[in-house]
Enzyme design. Sequence first.
Site, short mmCIF file in Angstrom:
data_model
loop_
_atom_site.label_atom_id
_atom_site.label_comp_id
_atom_site.label_asym_id
_atom_site.label_seq_id
_atom_site.Cartn_x
_atom_site.Cartn_y
_atom_site.Cartn_z
N GLU A 172 -11.38 5.81 -22.16
CA GLU A 172 -11.50 4.37 -22.37
C GLU A 172 -10.89 3.58 -21.61
O GLU A 172 -10.12 2.38 -21.91
CB GLU A 172 -11.36 4.11 -23.96
CG GLU A 172 -12.26 4.46 -24.82
CD GLU A 172 -12.30 3.80 -26.13
OE1 GLU A 172 -11.25 3.04 -26.57
OE2 GLU A 172 -13.16 4.08 -27.22
N TYR A 243 -19.05 2.67 -32.52
CA TYR A 243 -18.68 2.54 -33.86
C TYR A 243 -19.74 1.43 -34.68
O TYR A 243 -19.93 0.49 -33.70
CB TYR A 243 -17.26 2.31 -33.92
CG TYR A 243 -16.20 3.27 -33.64
CD1 TYR A 243 -16.16 4.39 -34.16
CD2 TYR A 243 -15.68 3.18 -32.35
CE1 TYR A 243 -15.20 5.53 -33.77
CE2 TYR A 243 -14.91 4.22 -31.66
CZ TYR A 243 -14.79 5.42 -32.83
OH TYR A 243 -13.80 6.30 -32.33
N GLU A 291 -17.24 9.57 -28.82
CA GLU A 291 -16.61 8.83 -30.15
C GLU A 291 -18.05 8.39 -30.95
O GLU A 291 -18.49 7.26 -30.06
CB GLU A 291 -15.77 7.93 -29.79
CG GLU A 291 -14.29 8.80 -29.25
CD GLU A 291 -13.11 7.73 -29.21
OE1 GLU A 291 -13.13 6.59 -29.93
OE2 GLU A 291 -12.33 7.91 -28.39
N GLN A 353 -13.46 10.48 -36.48
CA GLN A 353 -12.71 11.61 -36.18
C GLN A 353 -13.01 12.80 -37.26
O GLN A 353 -13.86 12.71 -38.05
CB GLN A 353 -11.27 11.36 -35.99
CG GLN A 353 -11.02 10.19 -35.00
CD GLN A 353 -9.71 10.08 -34.28
OE1 GLN A 353 -8.83 10.83 -34.67
NE2 GLN A 353 -9.41 9.06 -33.59
#
Length: 505
Positions: A172, A243, A291, A353
């Site tokens: 990131e 997310y 992610e 995670q």
Amino acid sequence: MSAHGSVDPRFETARLDRRLFGGFVEHLGRHIYDGIYEPAHATADADGFRADVIELVRELGVSTIRYPGGNFVSGYRWEDGVGPRDQRPRRLDLAWHSTETNEVGLHEFADWLDRVGSDLMLAVNLGTRGTQEALDLLEYANANADTDWTRRRAANGRHDPFAVTMWCLGNEMDGPWQLGHRNAEDYGKLASRTAKAMRMLDPGIELVVCGSSASGMPTFGSWERTVLEHAFDDVDYISCHSYYQEMGGNAQEFLASGVDMARFIEAVSAITDAVAATKKSDKRIMISFDEWNVWYLHNDNGGQNDKPKETGWPVAPRLLEDQYSALDAVVFGDLMITLLQHADRVRSASLAQLVNVIAPIMTEPGGIAWRQTTFFPFSITSRLAGDRVVRVPVDAGTFPSERFGEVANVNAVATVDDDGVSVFVVNRSLTEAADLRLDLSGVAAEFGRDLAVVEAHLLHEDDMYAANTLADPERVGVRPLETTLEGAALTVALPPVSWVAVRLA
Ligand code: AHR
């Protein structure tokens, strides 16, 4: 509502790379310490790893696991985590305002991976460090030669190389919160020269360059383009991170999250292909969606939940320990369907995670380990998915979304393998059940006969906010789904806000 669709293996969209079912372990909160590693726990093995957690990770079915971060990696000195344990330094972890004891490092984590049956994917620190340190780690991990680093590796217990294939060039780097954050120009140059150097050492590696940390970043799009203008020839993948969460009590909008993920993937593919066109190259940069998850990151005031406390430097504090509901699991199942639908481009993905930190598996120190609601769509999809991905068009009407316009009520995908077919479906409607009829005549034609339903699972709760907790760890699970198969017509009833998986063989 009535819903119609079909599964026909002739509409294959991709060969599935099992790396799509990857995970992510970061030195963060109670992920490592008091998560996978708890020497005083009743189930701990001789190396301090909890056997109950190992069992659950095996059941989850994770392929490649990205390590050791995340934001953590941008301040990490990998050498701190190798060598005699009693000589390893304790360090401040600036990303999560914690103390890192370094009891677990590369060797211990690789040993744990051998036990869970997953492969290692490593990230190098391009935040506070650079090309030389990345080369040192690559030589230590992968070199098959007699050097100072490989002698140290052998002295620390591994004569043979770790043979790590996938490497992330930092994490990131577009994010202002990232240690060593750079602009796209500077990062693109650093990534390019580090990638070139790493390939000189080991030409067999696959490299992931950092894309945007979210599609909502102000630099999204221009970041990818600029970074690839520098690093296009040197890398194999570009990363996507995303997310999702319910905001402002708007569950219907949250149920459209799969559309956001699909648009993100399609936009990044278009940008990378545009760079390819300007370079007159037919090379295709693939996506490592390294992610993704549901994460209650933002509160309704636009602030961030779970910011590390800026008092003290605790070891393994409780951070990012989100509790997932049935609703979260349905959205999560839809995100997995979306990844499968884009398996032609997304060749690797990492659920962020794994244990305790925005995780499908939770543990209590000295106590039990349990499955969160999101565990079920992941483990079932990973176990049932075959090697060919097939498009499943479904007509079930739409609902209006503030962000995405008209969104399909029902979303589905299938996979085919030598023994049969697996179908994964989500009903995104908050209010309406769907009677889904799937025409499987194309499947019957491929196999030369009708198949039989051998497994059918339903994830749905009348109380969509029901969750599994320490006090009630088995409140939510999957139930057997009723199916009707008449010839090549499969009928299933999908309650509102539900996810299902059906296996025919
Ligand atoms: O997964 C939690 C954090 O989210 C990671 O450390 C970081 O890469 C992302 O912002």
